[in-house]
Motif scaffolding. Structure first.
Motif, PDB file in Angstrom:
ATOM      1  N   GLU A 193       0.908  -1.198  -0.071  1.00  0.00           N
ATOM      2  CA  GLU A 193      -0.056  -0.110   0.121  1.00  0.00           C
ATOM      3  C   GLU A 193       1.002   1.107   0.019  1.00  0.00           C
ATOM      4  OE1 GLU A 193      -3.238  -0.045   2.975  1.00  0.00           O
ATOM      5  OE2 GLU A 193      -3.833  -1.949   1.801  1.00  0.00           O
ATOM      6  N   THR A 194       2.126   1.137  -0.720  1.00  0.00           N
ATOM      7  CA  THR A 194       2.751   2.563  -0.902  1.00  0.00           C
ATOM      8  C   THR A 194       2.116   3.409  -1.614  1.00  0.00           C
ATOM      9  OG1 THR A 194       3.896   1.358  -2.625  1.00  0.00           O
ATOM     10  CG2 THR A 194       4.931   1.412  -0.391  1.00  0.00           C
ATOM     11  N   ASP A 195       1.204   2.854  -2.553  1.00  0.00           N
ATOM     12  CA  ASP A 195       0.128   3.640  -3.308  1.00  0.00           C
ATOM     13  C   ASP A 195      -1.269   3.192  -3.050  1.00  0.00           C
ATOM     14  OD1 ASP A 195       1.871   5.587  -5.018  1.00  0.00           O
ATOM     15  OD2 ASP A 195       2.658   3.597  -5.306  1.00  0.00           O
ATOM     16  N   ALA A 196      -2.224   4.246  -2.698  1.00  0.00           N
ATOM     17  CA  ALA A 196      -3.538   3.801  -2.742  1.00  0.00           C
ATOM     18  C   ALA A 196      -4.468   4.875  -3.478  1.00  0.00           C
ATOM     19  CB  ALA A 196      -3.962   3.776  -1.181  1.00  0.00           C
ATOM     20  N   TRP A 197      -5.435   4.233  -4.535  1.00  0.00           N
ATOM     21  CA  TRP A 197      -6.102   4.870  -5.124  1.00  0.00           C
ATOM     22  C   TRP A 197      -7.541   4.555  -4.998  1.00  0.00           C
ATOM     23  CZ3 TRP A 197      -4.159   8.204  -9.237  1.00  0.00           C
ATOM     24  CH2 TRP A 197      -2.856   7.973  -9.429  1.00  0.00           C
ATOM     25  N   PHE A 198      -8.386   5.726  -5.365  1.00  0.00           N
ATOM     26  CA  PHE A 198      -9.780   5.427  -5.773  1.00  0.00           C
ATOM     27  C   PHE A 198     -10.127   6.346  -6.658  1.00  0.00           C
ATOM     28  CE2 PHE A 198     -14.200   6.254  -5.440  1.00  0.00           C
ATOM     29  CZ  PHE A 198     -14.754   4.901  -5.582  1.00  0.00           C
ATOM     30  N   SER A 199     -10.695   5.797  -7.919  1.00  0.00           N
ATOM     31  CA  SER A 199     -11.308   6.597  -8.882  1.00  0.00           C
ATOM     32  C   SER A 199     -12.651   6.227  -9.095  1.00  0.00           C
ATOM     33  CB  SER A 199     -10.607   6.316 -10.138  1.00  0.00           C
ATOM     34  OG  SER A 199     -10.827   7.384 -11.056  1.00  0.00           O
ATOM     35  N   GLY A 200     -13.605   7.447  -8.796  1.00  0.00           N
ATOM     36  CA  GLY A 200     -15.183   7.176  -8.864  1.00  0.00           C
ATOM     37  C   GLY A 200     -15.687   8.385  -9.744  1.00  0.00           C
ATOM     38  N   TYR A 201     -16.857   7.935 -10.025  1.00  0.00           N
ATOM     39  CA  TYR A 201     -17.694   9.073 -10.616  1.00  0.00           C
ATOM     40  C   TYR A 201     -19.281   8.850 -10.576  1.00  0.00           C
ATOM     41  CZ  TYR A 201     -18.056   5.273 -14.279  1.00  0.00           C
ATOM     42  OH  TYR A 201     -18.340   4.146 -14.831  1.00  0.00           O
ATOM     43  N   GLN A 202     -20.072   9.917 -11.086  1.00  0.00           N
ATOM     44  CA  GLN A 202     -21.392   9.808 -11.163  1.00  0.00           C
ATOM     45  C   GLN A 202     -21.770  10.598 -12.104  1.00  0.00           C
ATOM     46  OE1 GLN A 202     -22.307  10.948  -7.048  1.00  0.00           O
ATOM     47  NE2 GLN A 202     -23.093  13.087  -7.727  1.00  0.00           N
ATOM     48  N   PRO A 203     -22.887  10.793 -12.738  1.00  0.00           N
ATOM     49  CA  PRO A 203     -23.261  11.417 -14.119  1.00  0.00           C
ATOM     50  C   PRO A 203     -22.429  12.666 -14.274  1.00  0.00           C
ATOM     51  CG  PRO A 203     -25.126  10.132 -13.373  1.00  0.00           C
ATOM     52  CD  PRO A 203     -24.279  10.136 -12.290  1.00  0.00           C
ATOM     53  N   ASN A 204     -22.370  13.530 -13.170  1.00  0.00           N
ATOM     54  CA  ASN A 204     -22.103  14.776 -13.435  1.00  0.00           C
ATOM     55  C   ASN A 204     -20.830  15.323 -12.675  1.00  0.00           C
ATOM     56  OD1 ASN A 204     -22.982  14.585 -10.630  1.00  0.00           O
ATOM     57  ND2 ASN A 204     -23.576  16.591 -10.246  1.00  0.00           N
ATOM     58  N   LEU A 205     -20.159  14.049 -12.084  1.00  0.00           N
ATOM     59  CA  LEU A 205     -18.564  14.432 -11.449  1.00  0.00           C
ATOM     60  C   LEU A 205     -17.944  13.352 -11.479  1.00  0.00           C
ATOM     61  CD1 LEU A 205     -17.375  16.283  -9.203  1.00  0.00           C
ATOM     62  CD2 LEU A 205     -18.200  15.154  -7.487  1.00  0.00           C
ATOM     63  N   ALA A 206     -16.650  13.333 -11.762  1.00  0.00           N
ATOM     64  CA  ALA A 206     -15.536  12.451 -11.748  1.00  0.00           C
ATOM     65  C   ALA A 206     -14.369  12.779 -10.679  1.00  0.00           C
ATOM     66  CB  ALA A 206     -15.204  11.939 -12.890  1.00  0.00           C
ATOM     67  N   THR A 207     -13.845  11.872  -9.934  1.00  0.00           N
ATOM     68  CA  THR A 207     -12.677  12.327  -9.182  1.00  0.00           C
ATOM     69  C   THR A 207     -11.835  11.135  -9.011  1.00  0.00           C
ATOM     70  OG1 THR A 207     -11.979  13.331  -7.130  1.00  0.00           O
ATOM     71  CG2 THR A 207     -13.823  11.613  -6.900  1.00  0.00           C
ATOM     72  N   ALA A 208     -10.461  11.426  -8.797  1.00  0.00           N
ATOM     73  CA  ALA A 208      -9.432  10.302  -8.579  1.00  0.00           C
ATOM     74  C   ALA A 208      -8.899  10.866  -7.248  1.00  0.00           C
ATOM     75  CB  ALA A 208      -8.402  10.304  -9.660  1.00  0.00           C
ATOM     76  N   VAL A 209      -8.499   9.810  -6.338  1.00  0.00           N
ATOM     77  CA  VAL A 209      -7.795  10.303  -4.906  1.00  0.00           C
ATOM     78  C   VAL A 209      -6.487   9.277  -5.093  1.00  0.00           C
ATOM     79  CG1 VAL A 209      -7.960  10.263  -2.453  1.00  0.00           C
ATOM     80  CG2 VAL A 209      -9.759  10.948  -3.879  1.00  0.00           C
ATOM     81  N   TRP A 210      -5.448   9.824  -4.613  1.00  0.00           N
ATOM     82  CA  TRP A 210      -4.170   9.196  -4.448  1.00  0.00           C
ATOM     83  C   TRP A 210      -3.665   9.437  -3.065  1.00  0.00           C
ATOM     84  CZ3 TRP A 210       0.766  11.467  -4.411  1.00  0.00           C
ATOM     85  CH2 TRP A 210       1.701  10.335  -4.318  1.00  0.00           C
ATOM     86  N   VAL A 211      -3.238   8.463  -2.358  1.00  0.00           N
ATOM     87  CA  VAL A 211      -2.335   8.653  -1.184  1.00  0.00           C
ATOM     88  C   VAL A 211      -1.268   7.744  -1.444  1.00  0.00           C
ATOM     89  CG1 VAL A 211      -2.453   8.350   1.442  1.00  0.00           C
ATOM     90  CG2 VAL A 211      -4.587   9.031   0.184  1.00  0.00           C
ATOM     91  N   GLY A 212       0.057   8.261  -1.048  1.00  0.00           N
ATOM     92  CA  GLY A 212       1.355   7.562  -1.392  1.00  0.00           C
ATOM     93  C   GLY A 212       2.726   8.457  -1.210  1.00  0.00           C
ATOM     94  N   TYR A 213       3.508   7.816  -1.648  1.00  0.00           N
ATOM     95  CA  TYR A 213       4.898   8.477  -1.313  1.00  0.00           C
ATOM     96  C   TYR A 213       5.666   8.736  -2.613  1.00  0.00           C
ATOM     97  CZ  TYR A 213       4.061   6.781   3.338  1.00  0.00           C
ATOM     98  OH  TYR A 213       3.599   6.405   4.643  1.00  0.00           O
ATOM     99  N   PRO A 214       5.639   9.854  -3.273  1.00  0.00           N
ATOM    100  CA  PRO A 214       6.152  10.000  -4.565  1.00  0.00           C
ATOM    101  C   PRO A 214       7.478   9.660  -4.804  1.00  0.00           C
ATOM    102  CG  PRO A 214       4.951  12.194  -3.703  1.00  0.00           C
ATOM    103  CD  PRO A 214       4.953  11.189  -2.480  1.00  0.00           C
ATOM    104  N   GLU A 215       8.341   9.735  -3.648  1.00  0.00           N
ATOM    105  CA  GLU A 215       9.660   9.395  -3.868  1.00  0.00           C
ATOM    106  C   GLU A 215       9.989   8.044  -3.147  1.00  0.00           C
ATOM    107  OE1 GLU A 215      11.714  11.116  -5.538  1.00  0.00           O
ATOM    108  OE2 GLU A 215       9.983  12.913  -5.819  1.00  0.00           O
ATOM    109  N   SER A 216       9.051   6.957  -3.191  1.00  0.00           N
ATOM    110  CA  SER A 216       8.958   5.902  -2.650  1.00  0.00           C
ATOM    111  C   SER A 216       9.374   5.849  -1.151  1.00  0.00           C
ATOM    112  CB  SER A 216      10.392   4.844  -3.130  1.00  0.00           C
ATOM    113  OG  SER A 216      10.262   5.072  -4.572  1.00  0.00           O
TER     114      SER A 216
END
Length: 216
Positions: A193-216
């Motif tokens: 889980e060095t990177d954790a993602w969720f990407s979701g949407y409904q008809p009028n909205l889309a979003t992506a969330v990332w939590v992690g470590y850019p430099e490892s």
């Protein structure tokens, strides 16, 4: 991570594969591929389900099933689908990309843009950062928006959305479900889980969330 499985699903549906009547065996994979070489694939929790259809594999985010599906539909085709939907980072078109093993990581903006293509019924819009500019004196200017481009049929976008809705109502993404009509999405993680993602949407909205470590 596994948010990229949406592009494998979309490619499969484009090719006429029925996710409810197409079955694979969930099992550890130890493959020697003629073009790509040796590839081992496991699920994150080492929990294997036996014979499952693609809908079941989606809600459990089964790496081994999606690896097999990616090989069947073609890694290059998956990369092309992702590009058409909004991914701009260079993709290598290799099997590992289908389960999130990218050599170059994509940005949350790219992922939100690509999922927004599903939200809009298969029409892609380039993201625009500025909606309007209010000048001194009150004059309002609206920068020219991006030109819409249909990249998926409405039927394909609907079918993939149906699968990703199952994922947030009964699968790995249930924590994101708020009960609104038309919601869909997909979780993704990398090793430890060095990177954790969720990407979701409904008809009028889309979003992506990332939590992690850019430099490892």
């Amino acid at each position: 991570g596994s948010t990229f499985k949406a592009f494998v699903l979309t490619t499969a549906v484009k090719q006429g594969i029925d996710p409810y009547t197409t079955f694979y065996t969930s099992k550890p994979l130890d493959l020697n591929l003629p073009y790509w070489g040796h590839w081992e694939v496991h699920t994150a929790d080492l929990g294997y389900q036996g014979t499952v259809n693609l809908k079941q594999a989606t809600v459990t985010s089964d790496n081994t099933v999606f690896a097999q599906l990616d090989l069947d539909v073609g890694p290059k085709a998956v990369a092309q689908t992702a590009k058409s939907m909004g991914i701009t980072t260079h993709l290598d078109g290799i099997p590992a990309e289908g389960i999130g093993g990218l050599r170059l990581g994509v940005s949350p903006l790219e992922l939100a843009d690509a999922y927004a293509t599903l939200a809009s019924g298969g029409v892609h819009h380039d993201p625009v950062a500025i909606d309007k500019v209010v000048l001194p004196g009150g004059k309002v200017e609206h920068p020219q928006g991006s030109q819409p481009k249909r990249v998926l049929s409405p039927a394909i976008a609907w079918q993939v959305t149906r699968l990703l809705r199952d994922n947030i109502t009964e699968g790995t993404g249930t924590a994101a479900y708020t009960g609104c009509v038309g919601q869909a999405g997909k979780t993704g993680t990398t090793d430890n889980e060095t990177d954790a993602w969720f990407s979701g949407y409904q008809p009028n909205l889309a979003t992506a969330v990332w939590v992690g470590y850019p430099e490892s």
